[in-house]
Design a protein around this motif. Structure first.
Motif, mmCIF file in Angstrom:
data_model
loop_
_atom_site.group_PDB
_atom_site.id
_atom_site.type_symbol
_atom_site.label_atom_id
_atom_site.label_comp_id
_atom_site.label_asym_id
_atom_site.label_seq_id
_atom_site.Cartn_x
_atom_site.Cartn_y
_atom_site.Cartn_z
ATOM 1 N N SER A 116 4.049 17.770 -7.413
ATOM 2 C CA SER A 116 3.923 17.393 -6.000
ATOM 3 C C SER A 116 2.571 16.739 -5.746
ATOM 4 C CB SER A 116 4.096 18.621 -5.102
ATOM 5 O OG SER A 116 2.988 19.483 -5.248
ATOM 6 N N THR A 117 2.390 16.274 -4.509
ATOM 7 C CA THR A 117 1.127 15.624 -4.160
ATOM 8 C C THR A 117 0.243 16.490 -3.267
ATOM 9 O OG1 THR A 117 2.164 14.547 -2.252
ATOM 10 C CG2 THR A 117 2.152 13.324 -4.337
ATOM 11 N N GLY A 118 0.672 17.705 -2.964
ATOM 12 C CA GLY A 118 -0.074 18.554 -2.039
ATOM 13 C C GLY A 118 -0.921 19.604 -2.713
ATOM 14 N N ASP A 119 -1.531 20.435 -1.882
ATOM 15 C CA ASP A 119 -2.438 21.471 -2.378
ATOM 16 C C ASP A 119 -1.726 22.762 -2.771
ATOM 17 O OD1 ASP A 119 -1.814 22.091 0.264
ATOM 18 O OD2 ASP A 119 -3.872 22.545 0.845
ATOM 19 N N THR A 120 -0.511 22.980 -2.282
ATOM 20 C CA THR A 120 0.188 24.239 -2.564
ATOM 21 C C THR A 120 0.451 24.415 -4.051
ATOM 22 O OG1 THR A 120 1.236 24.179 -0.394
ATOM 23 C CG2 THR A 120 2.217 25.641 -2.033
ATOM 24 N N GLU A 121 1.020 23.401 -4.680
ATOM 25 C CA GLU A 121 1.326 23.515 -6.107
ATOM 26 C C GLU A 121 0.053 23.627 -6.941
ATOM 27 O OE1 GLU A 121 3.950 21.454 -9.651
ATOM 28 O OE2 GLU A 121 3.395 20.229 -7.909
ATOM 29 N N VAL A 122 -1.001 22.947 -6.524
ATOM 30 C CA VAL A 122 -2.281 23.048 -7.237
ATOM 31 C C VAL A 122 -2.780 24.491 -7.172
ATOM 32 C CG1 VAL A 122 -4.700 22.329 -7.250
ATOM 33 C CG2 VAL A 122 -2.894 20.625 -6.897
ATOM 34 N N LEU A 123 -2.740 25.091 -5.993
ATOM 35 C CA LEU A 123 -3.141 26.493 -5.854
ATOM 36 C C LEU A 123 -2.263 27.388 -6.722
ATOM 37 C CD1 LEU A 123 -4.680 28.866 -4.554
ATOM 38 C CD2 LEU A 123 -3.057 28.727 -2.636
ATOM 39 N N PHE A 124 -0.966 27.159 -6.669
ATOM 40 C CA PHE A 124 -0.008 27.966 -7.439
ATOM 41 C C PHE A 124 -0.299 27.885 -8.937
ATOM 42 C CE2 PHE A 124 4.759 28.621 -8.429
ATOM 43 C CZ PHE A 124 4.616 29.994 -8.483
ATOM 44 N N LYS A 125 -0.461 26.672 -9.443
ATOM 45 C CA LYS A 125 -0.710 26.495 -10.878
ATOM 46 C C LYS A 125 -2.082 27.065 -11.258
ATOM 47 C CE LYS A 125 3.094 24.151 -11.951
ATOM 48 N NZ LYS A 125 3.315 22.786 -12.376
ATOM 49 N N ALA A 126 -3.064 26.939 -10.369
ATOM 50 C CA ALA A 126 -4.390 27.507 -10.639
ATOM 51 C C ALA A 126 -4.302 29.029 -10.750
ATOM 52 C CB ALA A 126 -5.372 27.103 -9.546
ATOM 53 N N LEU A 127 -3.546 29.646 -9.857
ATOM 54 C CA LEU A 127 -3.392 31.110 -9.907
ATOM 55 C C LEU A 127 -2.626 31.540 -11.159
ATOM 56 C CD1 LEU A 127 -2.651 31.706 -6.137
ATOM 57 C CD2 LEU A 127 -4.575 32.678 -7.412
ATOM 58 N N MET A 128 -1.641 30.762 -11.554
ATOM 59 C CA MET A 128 -0.903 31.089 -12.780
ATOM 60 C C MET A 128 -1.794 30.927 -14.010
ATOM 61 S SD MET A 128 3.027 29.773 -12.306
ATOM 62 C CE MET A 128 2.675 28.097 -11.843
ATOM 63 N N TYR A 129 -2.654 29.915 -13.999
ATOM 64 C CA TYR A 129 -3.491 29.635 -15.170
ATOM 65 C C TYR A 129 -4.722 30.543 -15.245
ATOM 66 C CZ TYR A 129 -5.984 27.042 -18.757
ATOM 67 O OH TYR A 129 -6.650 26.701 -19.914
ATOM 68 N N TRP A 130 -5.468 30.644 -14.142
ATOM 69 C CA TRP A 130 -6.708 31.415 -14.142
ATOM 70 C C TRP A 130 -6.566 32.822 -13.576
ATOM 71 C CZ3 TRP A 130 -7.894 26.185 -12.130
ATOM 72 C CH2 TRP A 130 -8.467 25.366 -13.104
ATOM 73 N N GLY A 131 -5.427 33.136 -12.984
ATOM 74 C CA GLY A 131 -5.267 34.429 -12.345
ATOM 75 C C GLY A 131 -6.111 34.499 -11.078
ATOM 76 N N PRO A 132 -6.450 35.702 -10.624
ATOM 77 C CA PRO A 132 -7.252 35.844 -9.400
ATOM 78 C C PRO A 132 -8.601 35.131 -9.448
ATOM 79 C CG PRO A 132 -6.271 37.937 -10.000
ATOM 80 C CD PRO A 132 -6.013 36.993 -11.147
ATOM 81 N N ASP A 133 -9.117 34.812 -10.645
ATOM 82 C CA ASP A 133 -10.384 34.075 -10.747
ATOM 83 C C ASP A 133 -10.280 32.673 -10.148
ATOM 84 O OD1 ASP A 133 -11.804 36.134 -11.877
ATOM 85 O OD2 ASP A 133 -11.479 35.466 -13.943
ATOM 86 N N ALA A 134 -9.078 32.164 -9.958
ATOM 87 C CA ALA A 134 -8.890 30.843 -9.347
ATOM 88 C C ALA A 134 -9.484 30.798 -7.942
ATOM 89 C CB ALA A 134 -7.402 30.494 -9.301
ATOM 90 N N ILE A 135 -9.531 31.939 -7.281
ATOM 91 C CA ILE A 135 -10.055 32.003 -5.912
ATOM 92 C C ILE A 135 -11.502 31.519 -5.862
ATOM 93 C CG2 ILE A 135 -10.631 33.586 -4.016
ATOM 94 C CD1 ILE A 135 -8.174 35.266 -4.991
ATOM 95 N N LYS A 136 -12.258 31.772 -6.919
ATOM 96 C CA LYS A 136 -13.660 31.349 -6.973
ATOM 97 C C LYS A 136 -13.810 29.829 -6.922
ATOM 98 C CE LYS A 136 -14.785 35.324 -9.829
ATOM 99 N NZ LYS A 136 -15.104 35.757 -11.196
ATOM 100 N N LYS A 137 -12.754 29.111 -7.271
ATOM 101 C CA LYS A 137 -12.797 27.652 -7.296
ATOM 102 C C LYS A 137 -12.432 27.018 -5.965
ATOM 103 C CE LYS A 137 -11.589 27.422 -12.181
ATOM 104 N NZ LYS A 137 -12.742 26.699 -12.709
ATOM 105 N N LEU A 138 -11.889 27.808 -5.033
ATOM 106 C CA LEU A 138 -11.346 27.258 -3.796
ATOM 107 C C LEU A 138 -12.410 26.936 -2.756
ATOM 108 C CD1 LEU A 138 -8.275 29.632 -3.266
ATOM 109 C CD2 LEU A 138 -8.380 27.487 -4.554
ATOM 110 N N ASN A 139 -12.230 25.794 -2.122
ATOM 111 C CA ASN A 139 -13.016 25.407 -0.968
ATOM 112 C C ASN A 139 -11.999 25.032 0.107
ATOM 113 O OD1 ASN A 139 -14.759 24.380 0.934
ATOM 114 N ND2 ASN A 139 -15.317 22.572 -0.248
#
Length: 192
Positions: A116-139
């Motif tokens: 997709s072109t939105g932020d939802t899938e990026v967040l989803f894939k980040a959480l699947m890849y990095w787990g809860p540590d993905a939150i540290k990357k979010l702005n």
């Protein structure tokens, strides 16, 4: 502004009661309304809430619902709750990740692709890849419920300023999270 509703319970969850609680947030997202649930046998299902013929199998204990207001990606590729290809993870998200393009680029560098072109899938894939540590990357501003179906774990987060609401209720037998109190109260009035 989207709406999130999650219920995880020791008691069997009733479809019409869950949908009624979700409808309390209709104004948060008129573009799509979906739910996913896990049956007692471990199988995972999803449906459009507007389909009136859907009923849960007996023994459903966890359900996630989402009312979508389409902003970034207007296609169905960003409908939620988003479910992974092998039904291992699910995400219901409200908000905007300002740096999603940078995170997407970082994911692509390690071989994780987004359709997709939105932020939802990026967040989803980040959480699947990095787990809860993905939150540290979010702005940005966000509230989400991430369900690790395989391990029956629920991760929730909202931005540090609380721009996007996410309330929860916990008792001995129930855990309910929602974008608005009235959905939680709706579930409680029917279950306790």
């Amino acid at each position: 502004m989207c709406g999130i509703l999650l219920r995880s319970s020791d008691n069997e969850i009733e479809f019409t009661e869950f949908v009624a609680a979700m409808r309390r947030q209709d104004h948060r997202g008129p573009d799509d309304q979906r739910i996913i649930w896990r049956n007692s046998d471990g199988s995972v299902h999803e449906c459009d809430v507007r389909q009136k013929s859907v009923v849960f199998d007996r023994g459903v204990r966890t359900v996630i619902g989402h009312s979508r207001l389409s902003i970034l990606d207007l296609t169905s590729a960003s409908n939620q709750p988003m479910l992974s290809d092998r039904n291992e993870y699910a995400l219901a998200f409200n908000g905007c990740i300002y740096n999603y393009r940078e995170i997407r680029s970082e994911l692509e560098q390690v071989g994780v692709m987004c359709q997709s072109t939105g932020d939802t899938e990026v967040l989803f894939k980040a959480l699947m890849y990095w787990g809860p540590d993905a939150i540290k990357k979010l702005n940005g501003m966000w509230a989400f419920v991430f369900y690790d179906i395989s391990n029956d774990l629920i991760h929730m987060s909202r931005d540090e300023y609380g721009k996007k609401p996410l309330f929860y209720y916990k008792s001995k037998c129930d855990f309910i999270a929602a974008s608005e109190f009235k959905s939680i109260f709706s579930v409680l009035n029917r279950s306790e």
